[in-house]
Structures are given as structure tokens and as C-alpha cells.
Write a protein that holds these residues in place. Structure first.
Motif, PDB file in Angstrom:
ATOM      1  N   MET A  24       0.839  -1.091   0.183  1.00  0.00           N
ATOM      2  CA  MET A  24       0.030   0.016   0.477  1.00  0.00           C
ATOM      3  C   MET A  24       0.840   1.099  -0.112  1.00  0.00           C
ATOM      4  SD  MET A  24      -3.209  -1.022   0.050  1.00  0.00           S
ATOM      5  CE  MET A  24      -2.603  -1.772  -1.303  1.00  0.00           C
ATOM      6  N   LEU A  25       1.982   1.275   0.801  1.00  0.00           N
ATOM      7  CA  LEU A  25       2.929   2.279   0.750  1.00  0.00           C
ATOM      8  C   LEU A  25       3.668   2.738  -0.535  1.00  0.00           C
ATOM      9  CD1 LEU A  25       4.574   4.519   2.320  1.00  0.00           C
ATOM     10  CD2 LEU A  25       6.087   2.652   2.674  1.00  0.00           C
ATOM     11  N   ALA A  26       4.044   1.440  -1.268  1.00  0.00           N
ATOM     12  CA  ALA A  26       4.328   1.626  -2.675  1.00  0.00           C
ATOM     13  C   ALA A  26       3.210   2.196  -3.691  1.00  0.00           C
ATOM     14  CB  ALA A  26       4.835   0.212  -3.301  1.00  0.00           C
ATOM     15  N   LEU A  27       1.882   1.416  -3.431  1.00  0.00           N
ATOM     16  CA  LEU A  27       1.023   2.035  -4.335  1.00  0.00           C
ATOM     17  C   LEU A  27       0.489   3.288  -4.050  1.00  0.00           C
ATOM     18  CD1 LEU A  27      -0.995   0.877  -6.632  1.00  0.00           C
ATOM     19  CD2 LEU A  27      -2.566   0.043  -4.841  1.00  0.00           C
ATOM     20  N   TRP A  28       0.352   3.902  -2.830  1.00  0.00           N
ATOM     21  CA  TRP A  28       0.373   5.227  -2.333  1.00  0.00           C
ATOM     22  C   TRP A  28       1.199   6.257  -2.842  1.00  0.00           C
ATOM     23  CZ3 TRP A  28       3.430   8.367   0.705  1.00  0.00           C
ATOM     24  CH2 TRP A  28       3.045   9.795   1.211  1.00  0.00           C
ATOM     25  N   MET A  29       2.819   5.798  -3.102  1.00  0.00           N
ATOM     26  CA  MET A  29       3.859   6.747  -3.526  1.00  0.00           C
ATOM     27  C   MET A  29       3.530   6.940  -5.182  1.00  0.00           C
ATOM     28  SD  MET A  29       7.216   5.976  -1.726  1.00  0.00           S
ATOM     29  CE  MET A  29       7.221   4.358  -1.772  1.00  0.00           C
ATOM     30  N   VAL A  30       3.061   5.831  -5.798  1.00  0.00           N
ATOM     31  CA  VAL A  30       2.820   5.822  -7.384  1.00  0.00           C
ATOM     32  C   VAL A  30       1.670   6.587  -7.562  1.00  0.00           C
ATOM     33  CG1 VAL A  30       2.309   4.404  -9.277  1.00  0.00           C
ATOM     34  CG2 VAL A  30       4.035   3.604  -7.797  1.00  0.00           C
ATOM     35  N   THR A  31       0.709   6.379  -6.824  1.00  0.00           N
ATOM     36  CA  THR A  31      -0.631   7.274  -6.946  1.00  0.00           C
ATOM     37  C   THR A  31      -0.307   8.902  -6.697  1.00  0.00           C
ATOM     38  OG1 THR A  31      -1.824   5.419  -6.327  1.00  0.00           O
ATOM     39  CG2 THR A  31      -2.870   7.538  -6.150  1.00  0.00           C
ATOM     40  N   SER A  45      -4.430  23.060  -9.669  1.00  0.00           N
ATOM     41  CA  SER A  45      -3.920  23.316  -8.345  1.00  0.00           C
ATOM     42  C   SER A  45      -4.061  21.901  -7.385  1.00  0.00           C
ATOM     43  CB  SER A  45      -4.567  24.719  -7.545  1.00  0.00           C
ATOM     44  OG  SER A  45      -5.740  24.133  -7.435  1.00  0.00           O
ATOM     45  N   ARG A  46      -3.275  22.204  -6.407  1.00  0.00           N
ATOM     46  CA  ARG A  46      -3.353  20.712  -5.636  1.00  0.00           C
ATOM     47  C   ARG A  46      -4.838  20.722  -4.930  1.00  0.00           C
ATOM     48  NH1 ARG A  46       1.699  20.063  -2.205  1.00  0.00           N
ATOM     49  NH2 ARG A  46       2.567  19.562  -4.096  1.00  0.00           N
ATOM     50  N   SER A  47      -5.357  19.628  -4.687  1.00  0.00           N
ATOM     51  CA  SER A  47      -6.564  19.342  -3.847  1.00  0.00           C
ATOM     52  C   SER A  47      -6.253  18.209  -2.988  1.00  0.00           C
ATOM     53  CB  SER A  47      -7.768  19.214  -4.937  1.00  0.00           C
ATOM     54  OG  SER A  47      -8.825  18.767  -4.113  1.00  0.00           O
ATOM     55  N   TRP A  48      -6.148  18.589  -1.635  1.00  0.00           N
ATOM     56  CA  TRP A  48      -5.866  17.239  -0.861  1.00  0.00           C
ATOM     57  C   TRP A  48      -7.289  16.280  -0.765  1.00  0.00           C
ATOM     58  CZ3 TRP A  48      -1.007  16.132  -0.105  1.00  0.00           C
ATOM     59  CH2 TRP A  48      -0.235  17.006   0.088  1.00  0.00           C
ATOM     60  N   GLY A  49      -8.399  16.859  -0.862  1.00  0.00           N
ATOM     61  CA  GLY A  49      -9.484  16.139  -0.858  1.00  0.00           C
ATOM     62  C   GLY A  49      -9.590  15.205  -2.112  1.00  0.00           C
ATOM     63  N   SER A  50      -9.186  15.661  -3.105  1.00  0.00           N
ATOM     64  CA  SER A  50      -9.291  14.947  -4.565  1.00  0.00           C
ATOM     65  C   SER A  50      -8.550  13.698  -4.378  1.00  0.00           C
ATOM     66  CB  SER A  50      -9.432  15.510  -5.714  1.00  0.00           C
ATOM     67  OG  SER A  50      -8.218  16.509  -5.825  1.00  0.00           O
ATOM     68  N   LEU A  51      -6.959  14.074  -3.866  1.00  0.00           N
ATOM     69  CA  LEU A  51      -6.016  13.147  -3.819  1.00  0.00           C
ATOM     70  C   LEU A  51      -6.394  12.138  -2.724  1.00  0.00           C
ATOM     71  CD1 LEU A  51      -3.289  12.395  -4.399  1.00  0.00           C
ATOM     72  CD2 LEU A  51      -2.308  13.571  -2.563  1.00  0.00           C
ATOM     73  N   GLN A  52      -6.911  12.334  -1.681  1.00  0.00           N
ATOM     74  CA  GLN A  52      -7.562  11.341  -0.700  1.00  0.00           C
ATOM     75  C   GLN A  52      -8.523  10.320  -1.379  1.00  0.00           C
ATOM     76  OE1 GLN A  52      -8.718  14.065   2.657  1.00  0.00           O
ATOM     77  NE2 GLN A  52      -6.963  13.514   3.526  1.00  0.00           N
ATOM     78  N   LEU A  53      -9.524  11.043  -1.857  1.00  0.00           N
ATOM     79  CA  LEU A  53     -10.565  10.193  -2.646  1.00  0.00           C
ATOM     80  C   LEU A  53      -9.752   9.392  -3.648  1.00  0.00           C
ATOM     81  CD1 LEU A  53     -13.508   9.739  -3.219  1.00  0.00           C
ATOM     82  CD2 LEU A  53     -13.504  11.668  -4.773  1.00  0.00           C
ATOM     83  N   VAL A  57      -9.922   5.191  -3.735  1.00  0.00           N
ATOM     84  CA  VAL A  57     -10.343   4.456  -4.989  1.00  0.00           C
ATOM     85  C   VAL A  57      -9.190   3.423  -5.409  1.00  0.00           C
ATOM     86  CG1 VAL A  57     -11.137   4.581  -7.113  1.00  0.00           C
ATOM     87  CG2 VAL A  57     -12.152   6.073  -5.595  1.00  0.00           C
ATOM     88  N   VAL A  58      -8.253   3.807  -5.448  1.00  0.00           N
ATOM     89  CA  VAL A  58      -7.049   3.037  -5.794  1.00  0.00           C
ATOM     90  C   VAL A  58      -6.793   1.727  -5.070  1.00  0.00           C
ATOM     91  CG1 VAL A  58      -4.373   2.800  -6.278  1.00  0.00           C
ATOM     92  CG2 VAL A  58      -5.691   4.715  -7.317  1.00  0.00           C
ATOM     93  N   TRP A  59      -7.000   2.231  -3.649  1.00  0.00           N
ATOM     94  CA  TRP A  59      -7.005   1.261  -2.879  1.00  0.00           C
ATOM     95  C   TRP A  59      -7.922   0.217  -2.759  1.00  0.00           C
ATOM     96  CZ3 TRP A  59      -4.248   3.530   2.521  1.00  0.00           C
ATOM     97  CH2 TRP A  59      -3.010   3.878   2.173  1.00  0.00           C
ATOM     98  N   LEU A  60      -9.085   0.736  -2.842  1.00  0.00           N
ATOM     99  CA  LEU A  60     -10.136  -0.225  -2.898  1.00  0.00           C
ATOM    100  C   LEU A  60     -10.166  -0.935  -4.160  1.00  0.00           C
ATOM    101  CD1 LEU A  60     -13.181  -1.066  -2.318  1.00  0.00           C
ATOM    102  CD2 LEU A  60     -14.049   1.036  -3.395  1.00  0.00           C
TER     103      LEU A  60
END
Length: 175
Positions: A24-31, A45-53, A57-60
């Protein structure tokens, strides 16, 4: 045969979770890298909310695909664990999503006290106490696993699933 498989012991679950956590750590870094590159190319611009979503979704997708196709993540495969529905079938995407969300909730609340105590966060004392209480409640819920015949965790109860320990594969003969 499914009924004869023993429930997965807690120590195997935790080791498999550690393996999957590294994935998951590796997948998080790639994401995050993909998100940063796409935002830079688009001039957004950077959006923390959309990055978290996006990470959610990637982890799901990761857990959902593995749990619905064989019932094993890579960490579970190494430690001979398989997630099954209570009727013995593999999970469908809905039960996998419920299990994933419950798992995030349990692990998130369980790890909150550790995060609250890290120096860079500088959490207010009352928030640290509240997070420690939440962590204690989660640990108590996880301790209830020991009283369940199939050693189900809260996310297993929510999704109607359980983890089983698969038998060792038969030794291959040479010749």
C-alpha cells in the motif's frame, strides 16, 4: 471443505497486513506521483480532498480485485490466508467494499493515537486523549475477536466474511 478450514490466527493476520501495508505504501507513492504529474500537465492546483479520494479508490481497487478474484491479497497468499463470505463463497465487490471501508475505519482509529503523539502534528491535549480513547476502544473491539469462534474482526462482521488458514501445499516429489 470450507467448514473444516481453521480460522486465521491473529498473528498471521498482522504479518499479512504488514506485507500488504508495504504494498500500500508503494501504491500510495505511485498514486501521488501520477496525481502530481497529471496536475502539473493540466496546470491544476493541488487538492488534498481529491487526492485522498483518488488514493481511497485506488486502494479499494487493489483490495477489491484481490478479494473478489481468489480471496487473497499478496500478503494473504504468502501466509496462506483467504477471505471468504460466511456462506463459503468469495467476496463480491459490494462485500469487498464494505470490508475495505470497515478495515480502514478499524486501522485508522487504532493508529490514531500513534499519529497524535508524533511531534510534527502538535495535537491539542484533549484531542490526544480522545484519540487514545478511540484507539483503546478499537483495541477492545479487536480483542473481541478472541471470543468469536471464527476469530472475526469488526470489518469481517460488517461484510459478512471471515479469514481462514489454508492447509500447507503437498510436498512435490522429485523424479
Amino acid at each position: 471443505m470450507i467448514e473444516s478450514l481453521p480460522p486465521a490466527p491473529l498473528w498471521r493476520r498482522l504479518i499479512a497486513a504488514t506485507y500488504d501495508g508495504l504494498l500500500m505504501l508503494a501504491l500510495w507513492m505511485v498514486t501521488v506521483l501520477i496525481d502530481a504529474v497529471l496536475r502539473e500537465l493540466a496546470g491544476a492546483s493541488r487538492s488534498w480532498g481529491s487526492l485522498q479520494l483518488y488514493v481511497f479508490v485506488v486502494w479499494l481497487g487493489f483490495f477489491g480485485w484481490f478479494w473478489t478474484h481468489g480471496g487473497q491479497t499478496l500478503g494473504m497468499r504468502v501466509w496462506r490466508l483467504r477471505v471468504l463470505r460466511d456462506n463459503g463463497d468469495t467476496l463480491n465487490m459490494v462485500s469487498a467494499a464494505v470490508r475495505y471501508a470497515g478495515m480502514l475505519l478499524v486501522w485508522g482509529v487504532a493508529l490514531t493515537p500513534l499519529l497524535a503523539l508524533t511531534p510534527p502534528l502538535r495535537v491539542e491535549p484533549h484531542a490526544a486523549i480522545a484519540s487514545m480513547i478511540c484507539g483503546g476502544l478499537t483495541m477492545a473491539m479487536l480483542a473481541l475477536m478472541l471470543f468469536d469462534r471464527r476469530l472475526r474482526a469488526p470489518h469481517d462482521w460488517l461484510s459478512g466474511s471471515h479469514l481462514v488458514l489454508l492447509p500447507k501445499p503437498a510436498a512435490k516429489s522429485i523424479g
